[in-house]
Design a protein around this motif. Structure first.
Motif, PDB file in Angstrom:
ATOM      1  N   UNK A   1       0.768  -0.851   0.001  1.00 21.13           N
ATOM      2  CA  UNK A   1      -0.365   0.116   0.145  1.00 21.13           C
ATOM      3  C   UNK A   1       0.626   1.158  -0.207  1.00 21.13           C
ATOM      4  N   UNK A   2       0.727   2.326  -0.185  1.00 20.72           N
ATOM      5  CA  UNK A   2       1.455   3.602  -1.206  1.00 20.72           C
ATOM      6  C   UNK A   2       0.307   4.536  -0.731  1.00 20.72           C
ATOM      7  N   UNK A   3       1.150   5.436   0.007  1.00 20.99           N
ATOM      8  CA  UNK A   3       0.161   7.001   0.357  1.00 20.99           C
ATOM      9  C   UNK A   3       0.977   7.771  -0.419  1.00 20.99           C
ATOM     10  N   UNK A   4       0.397   8.981  -1.265  1.00 26.97           N
ATOM     11  CA  UNK A   4       1.325   9.843  -1.006  1.00 26.97           C
ATOM     12  C   UNK A   4       0.125  10.744  -0.600  1.00 26.97           C
ATOM     13  N   UNK A   5       1.514  11.903   0.597  1.00 23.13           N
ATOM     14  CA  UNK A   5       0.741  12.448   1.520  1.00 23.13           C
ATOM     15  C   UNK A   5       0.707  13.503   0.870  1.00 23.13           C
ATOM     16  N   UNK A   6      -0.258  14.636   1.849  1.00 24.34           N
ATOM     17  CA  UNK A   6      -0.446  16.289   1.461  1.00 24.34           C
ATOM     18  C   UNK A   6       0.540  16.934   1.341  1.00 24.34           C
ATOM     19  N   UNK A   7       1.986  16.811   1.851  1.00 29.03           N
ATOM     20  CA  UNK A   7       2.942  16.963   1.794  1.00 29.03           C
ATOM     21  C   UNK A   7       3.685  17.430   0.105  1.00 29.03           C
ATOM     22  N   UNK A   8       2.963  16.610  -0.540  1.00 30.42           N
ATOM     23  CA  UNK A   8       3.678  15.811  -2.426  1.00 30.42           C
ATOM     24  C   UNK A   8       3.303  17.613  -3.024  1.00 30.42           C
ATOM     25  N   UNK A   9       4.637  17.757  -3.683  1.00 26.75           N
ATOM     26  CA  UNK A   9       5.199  18.771  -4.254  1.00 26.75           C
ATOM     27  C   UNK A   9       3.829  18.115  -5.394  1.00 26.75           C
ATOM     28  N   UNK A  10       3.537  20.062  -6.175  1.00 28.14           N
ATOM     29  CA  UNK A  10       2.422  19.796  -6.764  1.00 28.14           C
ATOM     30  C   UNK A  10       3.693  19.548  -8.779  1.00 28.14           C
ATOM     31  N   UNK A  11       2.457  18.840  -9.918  1.00 25.27           N
ATOM     32  CA  UNK A  11       2.898  18.367 -10.586  1.00 25.27           C
ATOM     33  C   UNK A  11       3.858  16.854 -11.182  1.00 25.27           C
ATOM     34  N   UNK A  12       3.505  16.256 -12.688  1.00 24.46           N
ATOM     35  CA  UNK A  12       3.681  14.683 -12.528  1.00 24.46           C
ATOM     36  C   UNK A  12       4.815  14.591 -12.034  1.00 24.46           C
TER      37      UNK A  12
ATOM     38  N   UNK B   1       1.784   9.366 -11.431  1.00 25.97           N
ATOM     39  CA  UNK B   1       0.467  10.212 -10.901  1.00 25.97           C
ATOM     40  C   UNK B   1       1.150  11.941 -11.278  1.00 25.97           C
ATOM     41  N   UNK B   2      -0.301  12.657 -10.663  1.00 26.88           N
ATOM     42  CA  UNK B   2      -0.184  13.789 -10.769  1.00 26.88           C
ATOM     43  C   UNK B   2      -0.368  14.996  -9.840  1.00 26.88           C
ATOM     44  N   UNK B   3       0.428  15.629  -8.564  1.00 31.43           N
ATOM     45  CA  UNK B   3       0.179  16.479  -7.970  1.00 31.43           C
ATOM     46  C   UNK B   3      -0.156  17.597  -8.829  1.00 31.43           C
ATOM     47  N   UNK B   4      -2.387  18.026  -8.167  1.00 34.74           N
ATOM     48  CA  UNK B   4      -2.776  19.133  -8.901  1.00 34.74           C
ATOM     49  C   UNK B   4      -2.908  20.616  -7.523  1.00 34.74           C
TER      50      UNK B   4
END
Length: 336
Positions: free
Chosen positions: A199-210, A233-236
């Motif tokens: 299981x992988x989480x992208x945390x809320x502090x991930x920078x924007x962009x692909x 993925x891509x963080x918007x």
């Protein structure tokens, strides 16, 4: 008679040879080393079903347009694709090599022959190799988060299916990003069958962009302990600014100038503050929450450095779910 004919034809022969050779000579004998900085890629050890791809970069270092006519692989274990048929001088494109882990097993390799027909004819050879282990399967073969809103936590998972030794296990899983958090859970152990769930989480502090990264799954195998798992993925951003860069031109210290930009949010919002280091920013506060705000701040340089200046423009919204957008200020500060 024959000698006269041969002498008469000689200038035409020389001209023909010069026409073919000159483009290559003008570009240097090793032009392809500059155009193709990476000509070999080792996928390493990968699992069955893993989504395994590599992008070979190619930069047009010539003075004319490049055109790639076709590409072929010496082995069906790899599928090559030309992503950019034409490249103008200075432009960069990519050749994609997909390792076919679904249908091949064991040690595999391929030579990719890329045919270029402009500005001259040439065949460029790229190489890939790797080992596809048959006892380990990722399902799905990669983790794709798609679109993720910055500030939210997103979760995805993949199963690891193993058939072989009864004492086989995954001893660790590593991430190269602090905001990409993997966890591991063993779900089945029965004889030589062992299953895990990653299981992988992208945390809320991930920078924007692909993003395009790999987790390293570490097993207790002696010969092939590390197996990569692709994560994309891509963080918007929840708040976007347009234009991102504000060019204020030439200013004197203390001189005030107005700018204009648009803020767009996923939900209605109000602006709490607009700041920039070295600048005084004055703006008219919003009177009601809206999804779009047209802002016309008045900016005054308060720093003590002359010449070209660059600073981040930071916009924060109000409320408990406050979000931040960042722009860029550039200006040339003149002396008094």
């Amino acid at each position: 008679m024959l000698n006269r004919i041969g002498v008469a034809l000689l200038p035409f022969v020389v001209c023909a040879l010069t026409f073919v050779v000159n483009p290559i000579v003008a570009s240097g004998q090793n032009w392809y080393d500059a155009a193709f900085p990476t000509q070999h890629h080792d996928f390493g050890t990968v699992a069955v079903g893993a989504k395994t791809e590599f992008m070979f970069p190619v930069t047009n270092t010539l003075s004319s347009t490049m055109h790639f006519q076709s590409i072929r692989a010496s082995c069906g274990c790899t599928t090559p694709t030309i992503l950019n048929d034409y490249l103008e001088p200075g432009q960069t494109g990519f050749i994609k090599a997909k390792f076919n882990t679904d249908t091949f097993r064991g040690k595999k390799g391929a030579t990719l022959t890329l045919v270029m027909d402009q500005p001259f004819y040439s065949e460029i050879r790229l190489k890939v190799d790797g080992y596809i282990r048959s006892d380990m399967v990722f399902h799905p073969g990669s983790i794709d988060f798609g679109q993720v809103s910055q500030g939210d936590v997103a979760t995805k998972s993949s199963k690891v299916l193993y058939a072989g030794r009864s004492d086989w296990q995954i001893v660790d899983i590593r991430s190269n990003r602090p905001w990409l958090m993997p966890t591991l859970k063993e779900t089945v152990r029965r004889g030589g069958t062992v299953n895990y769930e990653i299981t992988v989480d992208v945390r809320e502090d991930a920078p924007t962009g692909p993003f395009q990264d790999e987790l390293v799954v570490v097993t207790n195998d002696r010969n092939m302990p590390e197996v990569p798992l692709r994560v994309t993925g891509n963080v918007e951003s929840a708040l976007t600014i347009s234009p991102v860069a504000l060019a204020l031109g030439s200013l004197k210290p203390g001189e005030q100038v107005s700018a204009r930009f648009v803020l767009i949010g996923k939900t209605a919002f109000e602006i709490d503050s607009i700041t920039a280091e070295g600048w005084d920013v004055d703006f008219d506060p919003s009177t009601e929450p809206k999804k779009m705000h047209v802002i016309e701040p008045r900016l005054t340089y308060t720093g003590n450095q002359g010449g070209p200046q660059k600073a981040s423009l930071v916009i924060k919204t109000t409320g408990e779910q406050s979000v931040t957008a960042k722009g860029l200020i550039t200006a040339d500060i003149r002396g008094n």
